[in-house]
Design an enzyme around this catalytic site. Structure first.
Site, short mmCIF file in Angstrom:
data_model
loop_
_atom_site.label_atom_id
_atom_site.label_comp_id
_atom_site.label_asym_id
_atom_site.label_seq_id
_atom_site.Cartn_x
_atom_site.Cartn_y
_atom_site.Cartn_z
NE ARG A 29 43.68 -3.50 14.14
CZ ARG A 29 43.83 -4.63 14.83
NH1 ARG A 29 42.88 -5.50 14.89
NH2 ARG A 29 44.97 -4.87 15.43
NE ARG A 33 39.27 -10.35 11.44
CZ ARG A 33 39.50 -11.02 12.57
NH1 ARG A 33 39.11 -12.27 12.70
NH2 ARG A 33 40.13 -10.43 13.56
NE ARG A 42 43.47 -12.29 5.84
CZ ARG A 42 43.94 -13.48 5.47
NH1 ARG A 42 43.91 -13.84 4.20
NH2 ARG A 42 44.46 -14.30 6.35
CG ASP A 79 49.62 -5.71 12.41
OD1 ASP A 79 48.41 -5.70 12.67
OD2 ASP A 79 50.48 -6.02 13.26
O1 1CP Z 1 42.42 0.35 9.57
C1 1CP Z 1 43.40 0.45 10.34
O2 1CP Z 1 43.30 0.93 11.47
C2 1CP Z 1 44.78 0.07 9.81
C3 1CP Z 1 45.14 -1.29 10.06
C4 1CP Z 1 45.73 -1.81 11.37
C5 1CP Z 1 46.33 -1.16 12.46
C6 1CP Z 1 46.46 0.32 12.75
C7 1CP Z 1 45.83 -3.20 11.60
C8 1CP Z 1 45.30 -4.22 10.69
N1 1CP Z 1 46.55 -3.39 12.76
C9 1CP Z 1 46.85 -2.17 13.32
C10 1CP Z 1 47.61 -1.91 14.55
C11 1CP Z 1 47.87 -3.03 15.51
N2 1CP Z 1 48.17 -4.34 15.25
C12 1CP Z 1 47.92 -2.84 16.90
C13 1CP Z 1 47.75 -1.52 17.60
C14 1CP Z 1 46.33 -1.18 17.82
C15 1CP Z 1 45.59 -2.11 18.76
O3 1CP Z 1 45.89 -2.13 19.95
O4 1CP Z 1 44.68 -2.81 18.26
C16 1CP Z 1 48.22 -4.09 17.50
C17 1CP Z 1 48.36 -4.39 18.98
C18 1CP Z 1 48.38 -5.03 16.44
C19 1CP Z 1 48.75 -6.47 16.58
C20 1CP Z 1 47.75 -7.35 15.94
N3 1CP Z 1 47.63 -7.51 14.58
C21 1CP Z 1 46.69 -8.05 16.55
C22 1CP Z 1 46.39 -8.09 18.06
C23 1CP Z 1 46.95 -9.32 18.66
C24 1CP Z 1 46.69 -9.39 20.16
O5 1CP Z 1 45.67 -9.94 20.55
O6 1CP Z 1 47.54 -8.90 20.93
C25 1CP Z 1 45.97 -8.70 15.53
C26 1CP Z 1 44.79 -9.63 15.67
C27 1CP Z 1 46.57 -8.33 14.28
C28 1CP Z 1 46.13 -8.70 12.91
C29 1CP Z 1 45.43 -7.60 12.19
N4 1CP Z 1 45.98 -6.34 11.97
C30 1CP Z 1 45.08 -5.58 11.22
C31 1CP Z 1 43.94 -6.42 10.95
C32 1CP Z 1 42.76 -6.01 10.12
C33 1CP Z 1 44.18 -7.67 11.56
C34 1CP Z 1 43.27 -8.88 11.51
C35 1CP Z 1 43.71 -9.80 10.41
C36 1CP Z 1 42.57 -10.23 9.59
O7 1CP Z 1 41.69 -10.91 10.13
O8 1CP Z 1 42.49 -9.97 8.37
#
Ligand code: 1CP
Length: 347
Positions: A29, A33, A42, A79
């Site tokens: 990540r 944010r 965003r 994602d």
């Molecule tokens: O910079 C990077 O690493 C690339 C972007 C990236 C990656 C690799 C994002 C952007 N998401 C992910 C992978 C991801 N998404 C995982 C695997 C890694 C981990 O365990 O964190 C998982 C479980 C998700 C699912 C997901 N997407 C969640 C978690 C939900 C939960 O509580 O179970 C969330 C909050 C998101 C949204 C998301 N994805 C990425 C971002 C920056 C965001 C936040 C959205 C925003 O506020 O703009």
């Protein structure tokens, strides 16, 4: 201006089993944010998914952390839930809450999933990758990724994030046949998706199994290890030179079995794995990646400095990629990230 890292292809060298000093670093990540410039971009689109599907903006966001920091890799901004979206499942990201999906829990909802349109729906991610690849110096690899079938299945079944993945486990136990069909579908679409990312410019792949820790050992073998093994075998046949990093978060002692049985090239370690255990049990067999506590990065200060030194002295002597044990938290001050990277680069 993009920073050119001081010594070329450090990440690929570490992934091939070499000890690299100072070790390469990238952060899960790393785009997101915690960066004001991310929040600005965003704000230009209505939803998070719109950002993932807009190659111009997604490429910009991917490059943002590399403009600020001396990182050794970019990871394409997308994602793991783009795959259920590509299968035709309804996926939304609710502000301040997280992902919400129309749950798949029976044969009827499973039958609605459709692989045929996936290549078209995933095309924007490939376009993002092409842009990122073209913008970066050749020495900096772009990491492509997907969620592991088990982890993606948990979101598809639960209808979003959950604390214990109980609905997913319940379906797996009650209707193992249907559950296996879902896993098999995810294996196929994820292989295609990763190969598409390689064609578009990814030269390293990571498979995020964020909920690997919620299964008992037999379920872990069947639904985490086995599908990942199939994916790795097929990727090795198609794109043998592209290293695959596995990240079975929460797998604990089962991480050893994951390493020997899946055939991944490197192992992502979560924060709970002790440094001494990683160096004794994993690193002699495979390059390791991890595992600084994201909360410590948020905290900063002398405890951050101390732990970075401890991590470097425990793991820096072997093949090692510095990373966090999970993703950067949105409240993290960017200066703490800069501090972390300067400590690591000082070697
Ligand atoms: O910079 C990077 O690493 C690339 C972007 C990236 C990656 C690799 C994002 C952007 N998401 C992910 C992978 C991801 N998404 C995982 C695997 C890694 C981990 O365990 O964190 C998982 C479980 C998700 C699912 C997901 N997407 C969640 C978690 C939900 C939960 O509580 O179970 C969330 C909050 C998101 C949204 C998301 N994805 C990425 C971002 C920056 C965001 C936040 C959205 C925003 O506020 O703009």
């Amino acid at each position: 201006m993009l920073r050119v890292p001081t010594s070329g292809k450090r990440l690929l060298s570490a992934l091939s089993g070499q000890s690299v000093s100072p070790p390469p670093i990238w952060l899960m990540r790393q785009a997101g944010r915690y960066l004001p410039e991310y929040r600005e971009v965003r704000g230009k689109v209505a939803s998070f998914l719109d950002l993932c599907l807009n190659p111009e903006l997604a490429a910009d966001v991917t490059l943002q952390p590399l403009r600020r920091f001396d990182l050794d890799a970019a990871i394409v901004f997308s994602d793991i839930l783009i795959v259920p979206y590509a299968l035709g499942q309804k996926v939304e990201f609710i502000e301040g809450e997280g992902p919400r999906l129309e749950p798949v829990r029976d044969a009827r909802s499973f039958a609605l999933l459709d692989r045929a349109r996936a290549p078209d729906l995933l095309a924007p991610v490939y376009a993002t990758l092409e842009r990122v690849r073209a913008a970066l110096p050749p020495a900096i690899p772009v990491i492509g990724f997907c969620g592991a079938p088990w982890t993606v299945a948990t979101y598809m079944i639960e209808g979003g994030g959950s604390k214990d993945q109980a609905e997913a486990r319940l379906l797996a136990y009650r209707d193992p046949e249907l559950f296996q069909r879902l896993i098999d579908l995810l294996v196929e679409v994820s292989i295609d998706y990763l190969l598409g990312q390689v064609s578009a410019g990814a030269s390293v792949l990571q498979i995020f199994d964020s909920w690997a820790g919620s299964l008992p050992d037999d379920g872990f073998a069947r639904w985490c290890v086995e599908p990942t093994r199939t994916m790795v075998r097929r990727l090795k046949a198609e794109v043998p030179g592209v290293p695959v990093i596995g990240f079975p978060r929460g797998a604990g002692v089962l991480t050893e079995a994951y390493v020997t049985e899946t055939g991944v090239d490197a192992i992502g370690c979560d924060t709970s794995l002790p440094l001494s255990w990683i160096s004794d049990r994993l690193q002699p067999h495979i390059p390791v990646q991890g595992n600084l506590d994201p909360v410590l990065l948020l905290a900063g200060g002398p405890s951050l400095d101390r732990r970075v030194e401890e991590t470097l002295s425990a793991l820096g002597g072997g093949p090692f990629i510095f990373n966090l044990g999970h993703g950067i938290l949105p409240q993290t001050p960017p200066e703490h990230v800069a501090r972390l990277i300067s400590l690591v680069k000082r070697g």
